[in-house]
Design an enzyme around this catalytic site. Structure first.
Site, PDB file in Angstrom:
ATOM      1  N   PRO A 123       0.787  -1.241   0.000  1.00 35.71           N
ATOM      2  CA  PRO A 123       0.000   0.000   0.000  1.00 35.71           C
ATOM      3  C   PRO A 123       0.819   1.293   0.000  1.00 35.71           C
ATOM      4  CG  PRO A 123       0.014  -0.958   2.175  1.00 35.71           C
ATOM      5  CD  PRO A 123       0.744  -1.932   1.287  1.00 35.71           C
ATOM      6  N   CYS A 124       1.506   1.548  -1.088  1.00 32.29           N
ATOM      7  CA  CYS A 124       2.279   2.784  -1.204  1.00 32.29           C
ATOM      8  C   CYS A 124       1.368   4.011  -1.237  1.00 32.29           C
ATOM      9  CB  CYS A 124       3.197   2.742  -2.420  1.00 32.29           C
ATOM     10  SG  CYS A 124       2.347   2.518  -3.978  1.00 32.29           S
TER      11      CYS A 124
END
Length: 156
Positions: A123-124
């Site tokens: 989850p950047c």
């Protein structure tokens, strides 16, 4: 051999790729140097597609997929740290660097974040500027905001 398949979801289009039964790439468009990839909806790609559907519908908070990540030792540390950030929460680049016990490496953390091979699974999108502002995202800032809103609405 790397296999891929493309999907359309309510927020975006995704290309999901696998290598030897592990997800190796999730992106918003076909990347360079993929001419040897073969289009085939394999079982693990189908599993990933279902998990993305559940995620986009607020039913899934943590992906459970085997990953095949190729990167430097530093990138792998960053990508692992990203997966520890809880659903519905954000961190800054400095906080991300501190998570790997290298607090002065916020710029390098940002570069590793930028090279994330598995969008959303890693989850950047949960990384924001130190002042709370949205920063770059491969899927665009509008999508980043939509993902953050989705998670905020469903984290209760």
């Amino acid at each position: 051999m790397i296999y891929y398949y493309d999907y359309t979801y309510k927020f975006c289009n995704l290309i999901i790729a696998e290598e030897n039964g592990r997800i190796c790439n999730v992106s918003f468009k076909i990347k360079k140097n993929t001419e040897d990839w073969k289009k085939n909806e394999t079982p693990i790609i189908k599993k990933a597609a279902k998990q993305f559907n559940d995620y986009f519908n607020g039913k899934l908070k943590v992906f459970d997929l085997p990953l095949a990540l190729h990167g430097t030792v530093f990138q792998l540390k960053i990508w692992n740290a990203l997966q520890v950030i809880p659903y519905g929460e954000t961190r800054s680049y400095g906080q991300l660097a501190a998570m790997i016990e290298n607090p002065k490496a916020s710029r390098a953390a940002g570069m590793a974040n930028n090279r994330n091979p598995a969008a959303i699974i890693i989850p950047c999108h949960r990384i924001i500027g130190h002042d709370g502002s949205l920063t770059g995202y491969a899927g665009g800032l509008e999508l980043k905001q939509q993902l953050l809103n989705l998670e905020k609405e469903n984290s209760i």
